[in-house]
Enzyme design. Structure first.
Site, PDB file in Angstrom:
ATOM      1  N   ASN A  45       4.299  66.691  34.456  1.00  0.00           N
ATOM      2  CA  ASN A  45       5.082  66.371  35.650  1.00  0.00           C
ATOM      3  C   ASN A  45       4.814  64.917  36.065  1.00  0.00           C
ATOM      4  OD1 ASN A  45       2.481  67.346  36.354  1.00  0.00           O
ATOM      5  ND2 ASN A  45       3.113  67.877  38.420  1.00  0.00           N
ATOM      6  N   ILE A  46       5.877  64.282  36.543  1.00  0.00           N
ATOM      7  CA  ILE A  46       5.814  62.872  36.929  1.00  0.00           C
ATOM      8  C   ILE A  46       6.421  62.765  38.322  1.00  0.00           C
ATOM      9  CG2 ILE A  46       6.520  60.515  36.340  1.00  0.00           C
ATOM     10  CD1 ILE A  46       6.907  61.554  33.410  1.00  0.00           C
ATOM     11  N   GLU A  47       5.563  62.518  39.312  1.00  0.00           N
ATOM     12  CA  GLU A  47       6.027  62.522  40.704  1.00  0.00           C
ATOM     13  C   GLU A  47       6.433  61.129  41.163  1.00  0.00           C
ATOM     14  OE1 GLU A  47       2.955  64.623  42.901  1.00  0.00           O
ATOM     15  OE2 GLU A  47       3.646  66.515  42.026  1.00  0.00           O
ATOM     16  N   CYS A  56       9.763  67.573  36.436  1.00  0.00           N
ATOM     17  CA  CYS A  56       8.831  68.633  36.025  1.00  0.00           C
ATOM     18  C   CYS A  56       8.377  68.424  34.578  1.00  0.00           C
ATOM     19  CB  CYS A  56       9.505  69.992  36.099  1.00  0.00           C
ATOM     20  SG  CYS A  56       9.850  70.579  37.761  1.00  0.00           S
ATOM     21  N   GLU A  58       8.363  70.527  32.139  1.00  0.00           N
ATOM     22  CA  GLU A  58       9.281  71.121  31.158  1.00  0.00           C
ATOM     23  C   GLU A  58      10.425  70.162  30.839  1.00  0.00           C
ATOM     24  OE1 GLU A  58       8.084  72.329  33.971  1.00  0.00           O
ATOM     25  OE2 GLU A  58       8.197  74.502  34.076  1.00  0.00           O
ATOM     26  N   CYS A  89      10.765  76.156  37.267  1.00  0.00           N
ATOM     27  CA  CYS A  89      11.687  76.086  38.410  1.00  0.00           C
ATOM     28  C   CYS A  89      13.124  76.301  37.928  1.00  0.00           C
ATOM     29  CB  CYS A  89      11.539  74.749  39.136  1.00  0.00           C
ATOM     30  SG  CYS A  89      12.454  73.388  38.377  1.00  0.00           S
ATOM     31  N   CYS A  92      14.726  73.480  35.789  1.00  0.00           N
ATOM     32  CA  CYS A  92      14.261  73.456  34.395  1.00  0.00           C
ATOM     33  C   CYS A  92      14.882  74.596  33.592  1.00  0.00           C
ATOM     34  CB  CYS A  92      12.743  73.518  34.331  1.00  0.00           C
ATOM     35  SG  CYS A  92      11.985  71.978  34.891  1.00  0.00           S
TER      36      CYS A  92
HETATM   37  N1  THU Z   1       6.358  71.452  38.596  1.00  0.00           N
HETATM   38  C1  THU Z   1       6.515  71.411  37.247  1.00  0.00           C
HETATM   39  O1  THU Z   1       6.179  70.417  36.588  1.00  0.00           O
HETATM   40  N2  THU Z   1       7.066  72.487  36.645  1.00  0.00           N
HETATM   41  C2  THU Z   1       7.445  73.630  37.278  1.00  0.00           C
HETATM   42  O2  THU Z   1       7.970  74.525  36.651  1.00  0.00           O
HETATM   43  C3  THU Z   1       7.209  73.773  38.723  1.00  0.00           C
HETATM   44  C4  THU Z   1       6.760  72.552  39.438  1.00  0.00           C
HETATM   45  C5  THU Z   1       5.732  70.282  39.261  1.00  0.00           C
HETATM   46  C6  THU Z   1       6.652  69.464  40.093  1.00  0.00           C
HETATM   47  C7  THU Z   1       5.687  68.812  41.072  1.00  0.00           C
HETATM   48  O3  THU Z   1       5.163  67.636  40.459  1.00  0.00           O
HETATM   49  C8  THU Z   1       4.560  69.819  41.217  1.00  0.00           C
HETATM   50  O4  THU Z   1       4.691  70.719  40.127  1.00  0.00           O
HETATM   51  C9  THU Z   1       4.592  70.597  42.507  1.00  0.00           C
HETATM   52  O5  THU Z   1       5.836  71.163  42.710  1.00  0.00           O
END
Ligand code: THU
Length: 139
Positions: A45-47, A56, A58, A89, A92
């Site tokens: 995940n890259i915020e 996300c 995935e 989510c 994804c």
């Molecule tokens: N996140 C994912 O990378 N994959 C998921 O299926 C659910 C959520 C990440 C997004 C965000 O960076 C962190 O989890 C919290 O939501």
């Protein structure tokens, strides 16, 4: 899928968390995507400070693979930082539906390296909207 392939994919998903950029949620996620040809693409995940642009794990893995010419996928493993199964989510799941066979594509949710649940894409996205639905309504 063979047991050794599953173990490898799960280990890759766990390892993929290493590069997670998640300073806001402090919640790392790793994914490992297996192509039908046997290659594995990792994703994390890259915020973003604006939150919305967050990607996300995935989707990072899928977009990396598609951007390198891959469109045929067999499975994905997903590992979160919580000691629990991490379900993908909705966004994804929809991106998976664009490229993956709903019955053939397998989604491994990793709680621990030796503790996973597996679902088909159809299990997690029943009635997903696809290109075929778009065709039906075209004028
Ligand atoms: N996140 C994912 O990378 N994959 C998921 O299926 C659910 C959520 C990440 C997004 C965000 O960076 C962190 O989890 C919290 O939501």
């Amino acid at each position: 899928m063979r047991e050794d392939q599953i173990r490898m994919l799960v280990a890759e998903a766990v390892a993929a968390k290493e590069f997670s950029y998640s300073p806001y949620s402090r919640f790392r996620v790793g994914a490992a995507l297996l192509t039908k040809s046997g290659k594995i693409y990792r994703g994390c995940n890259i915020e973003n400070a604006a939150y919305g642009p967050t990607n996300c794990a995935e989707r990072t893995a899928i977009f990396k693979a598609v951007s390198e010419g891959e469109r045929e996928f067999a499975a994905i493993a997903i590992s979160g930082d919580a000691e629990d199964y991490l379900y993908p989510c909705g966004v994804c799941r929809q991106v998976m539906a664009e490229f993956c066979d709903p019955d053939g594509f397998l989604i491994f949710l990793v709680k621990k390296e030796d503790d996973c649940r597996v679902f088909s894409l159809r299990d997690l996205l029943p009635g997903g909207f696809t290109a075929a639905d778009l065709e039906k309504g075209k004028r």
